[in-house]
Design a protein around this motif. Structure first.
Motif, PDB file in Angstrom:
ATOM      1  N   GLY A  39       0.880  -1.218  -0.483  1.00 16.70           N
ATOM      2  CA  GLY A  39      -0.147  -0.034   0.306  1.00 16.70           C
ATOM      3  C   GLY A  39       0.557   1.237   0.006  1.00 16.70           C
ATOM      4  N   GLY A  40      -0.002   2.426  -0.470  1.00 18.62           N
ATOM      5  CA  GLY A  40       0.806   3.523  -0.070  1.00 18.62           C
ATOM      6  C   GLY A  40       0.427   4.535   0.801  1.00 18.62           C
ATOM      7  N   LEU A  41       1.015   5.872   0.824  1.00 21.04           N
ATOM      8  CA  LEU A  41       0.373   6.779   1.614  1.00 21.04           C
ATOM      9  C   LEU A  41      -0.583   6.849   2.298  1.00 21.04           C
ATOM     10  CD1 LEU A  41       2.065   8.940   4.064  1.00 21.04           C
ATOM     11  CD2 LEU A  41       1.878  10.385   2.007  1.00 21.04           C
ATOM     12  N   SER A  42      -1.448   6.301   3.597  1.00 19.58           N
ATOM     13  CA  SER A  42      -2.412   6.771   4.162  1.00 19.58           C
ATOM     14  C   SER A  42      -3.646   5.497   3.304  1.00 19.58           C
ATOM     15  CB  SER A  42      -3.418   7.899   3.951  1.00 19.58           C
ATOM     16  OG  SER A  42      -2.380   9.001   4.662  1.00 19.58           O
ATOM     17  N   LEU A  82       7.926   2.863  -3.448  1.00 18.67           N
ATOM     18  CA  LEU A  82       9.277   3.036  -3.162  1.00 18.67           C
ATOM     19  C   LEU A  82       9.280   2.334  -2.057  1.00 18.67           C
ATOM     20  CD1 LEU A  82       9.310   7.114  -2.148  1.00 18.67           C
ATOM     21  CD2 LEU A  82       9.929   5.646  -4.540  1.00 18.67           C
ATOM     22  N   VAL A  83       8.836   1.262  -0.891  1.00 18.84           N
ATOM     23  CA  VAL A  83       9.199   0.931   0.393  1.00 18.84           C
ATOM     24  C   VAL A  83       9.966   0.146  -0.493  1.00 18.84           C
ATOM     25  CG1 VAL A  83       8.239  -0.461   1.688  1.00 18.84           C
ATOM     26  CG2 VAL A  83       7.154   1.550   1.679  1.00 18.84           C
ATOM     27  N   ARG A 122      12.150   3.957   5.030  1.00 20.44           N
ATOM     28  CA  ARG A 122      12.985   3.021   5.330  1.00 20.44           C
ATOM     29  C   ARG A 122      13.649   1.765   6.199  1.00 20.44           C
ATOM     30  NH1 ARG A 122      17.956   7.826   5.204  1.00 20.44           N
ATOM     31  NH2 ARG A 122      16.654   8.005   6.419  1.00 20.44           N
ATOM     32  N   GLU A 123      12.387   2.621   6.750  1.00 22.47           N
ATOM     33  CA  GLU A 123      11.943   1.548   8.140  1.00 22.47           C
ATOM     34  C   GLU A 123      10.591   0.471   8.237  1.00 22.47           C
ATOM     35  OE1 GLU A 123      12.682   0.966  11.324  1.00 22.47           O
ATOM     36  OE2 GLU A 123      14.315   2.077  11.130  1.00 22.47           O
ATOM     37  N   SER A 124      10.023   1.534   6.924  1.00 18.05           N
ATOM     38  CA  SER A 124       8.513   0.465   6.258  1.00 18.05           C
ATOM     39  C   SER A 124       9.191  -0.725   5.516  1.00 18.05           C
ATOM     40  CB  SER A 124       7.891   1.230   5.953  1.00 18.05           C
ATOM     41  OG  SER A 124       7.045   2.670   6.251  1.00 18.05           O
ATOM     42  N   ALA A 125      10.416  -0.218   4.730  1.00 22.49           N
ATOM     43  CA  ALA A 125      11.017  -1.290   4.112  1.00 22.49           C
ATOM     44  C   ALA A 125      11.033  -2.782   4.547  1.00 22.49           C
ATOM     45  CB  ALA A 125      12.336  -1.011   3.433  1.00 22.49           C
ATOM     46  N   ARG A 126      12.269  -2.165   6.375  1.00 17.91           N
ATOM     47  CA  ARG A 126      12.126  -3.222   6.726  1.00 17.91           C
ATOM     48  C   ARG A 126      11.249  -3.832   7.278  1.00 17.91           C
ATOM     49  NH1 ARG A 126      16.970   0.141   8.130  1.00 17.91           N
ATOM     50  NH2 ARG A 126      15.939   2.095   9.197  1.00 17.91           N
ATOM     51  N   ALA A 127      10.188  -3.561   7.429  1.00 17.90           N
ATOM     52  CA  ALA A 127       8.559  -3.938   7.897  1.00 17.90           C
ATOM     53  C   ALA A 127       8.167  -4.876   6.671  1.00 17.90           C
ATOM     54  CB  ALA A 127       7.784  -3.051   8.264  1.00 17.90           C
TER      55      ALA A 127
END
Length: 266
Positions: A56-59, A125-126, A93-98
């Protein structure tokens, strides 16, 4: 014309700054949908292979991505939806780690060696950060982004100005501004590293990614402009996860088939 531009920018800024009330969640793969679509034998074979994660994206809450997930399930894909932590307002970057942890859990649960990623907006991007910097090149087969500001968007720059340079404290907005240090790191070197097959989908009517061509990738990616195939097709940024023509392109990319979007798909 000026009024239309101001209204579009205001709408974009509102979307970028929607406060997050819900907590991040990731839906597990659901049962196949009854939604009817037409798939070739090659596409059905591809569906039996890699699980697909819609990022998903932002919001973007999970339920917003059920339309595209339902289409994929109807075509035989094992699909789950990854909702960004804190609805994507924090560090990409934190979202990518998740996402990395989620992919590991999904692969362990399904026994799949690799997965396919379909990322909408910030989700692209994530997903790309995960592939490029967190080992995703070894676990991702197909990458598809839908309206992702790969090289930033001046809409985020405008929000940054309105937020007195801080994007009202939304870190992801700061990172999506053209010229941000995050994007400099993401776009350093090869746009399309590893054996991953890369594709992007963009639309001329995207009010959130400006300039629109900032949604494409270099270095051998398959870049699909909806209106290059279907000039009369009107698809907004949120429409990329709802539009039938866009979905036919996504399905063809996932199957490794030639891209020939169906302009009449609903």
């Amino acid at each position: 014309m000026l009024l239309r531009t101001i209204l579009a920018a205001t709408t974009a800024a509102t979307v970028l700054l929607v406060p997050a009330a819900a907590q991040a969640a990731a839906a597990e793969p659901a049962a196949p949908s009854t939604t009817a679509t037409v798939a070739t034998a090659a596409e059905r074979a591809a569906a039996a292979a890699d699980p697909v994660i819609v990022v998903g994206g932002l919001s973007g809450i999970s339920i917003a991505y059920e339309p595209i997930a339902a289409r994929l399930r109807a075509d035989g894909y094992r699909v789950s939806i990854f909702q960004l932590p804190n609805l994507g307002l924090g560090d990409i970057r934190e979202s990518a780690r998740a996402l990395s942890s989620y992919v590991d859990r999904l692969r362990a649960a399904t026994g799949a060696a690799r997965v396919d990623l379909v990322g909408h907006s910030e989700g692209g991007l994530v997903s790309r950060w995960y592939v490029k910097y967190l080992g995703g090149a070894a676990t991702v087969d197909q990458y598809v982004s839908l309206g992702s500001p790969q090289y930033g968007t001046y809409v985020a720059n405008l929000v940054a100005v309105l937020g007195l340079g801080s994007c009202a404290g939304v870190i992801a907005c700061q990172q999506m501004t053209i010229g941000s240090s995050f994007l400099a790191d993401l776009n350093a070197g090869d746009d399309t590293p590893g054996p991953v097959r890369w594709a992007t989908v963009r639309t001329w009517q995207d009010e959130l990614v400006r300039p629109v061509d900032n949604a494409l990738l270099a270095d051998g990616a398959t870049n699909i402009l909806v209106q290059a195939w279907c000039p009369l097709r009107v698809v907004g940024p949120l429409g990329l996860v709802l539009d039938g023509t866009t979905y036919t392109a996504v399905r063809q990319v996932l199957a490794g088939a030639p891209v020939q979007p169906n302009c009449f798909a609903v």
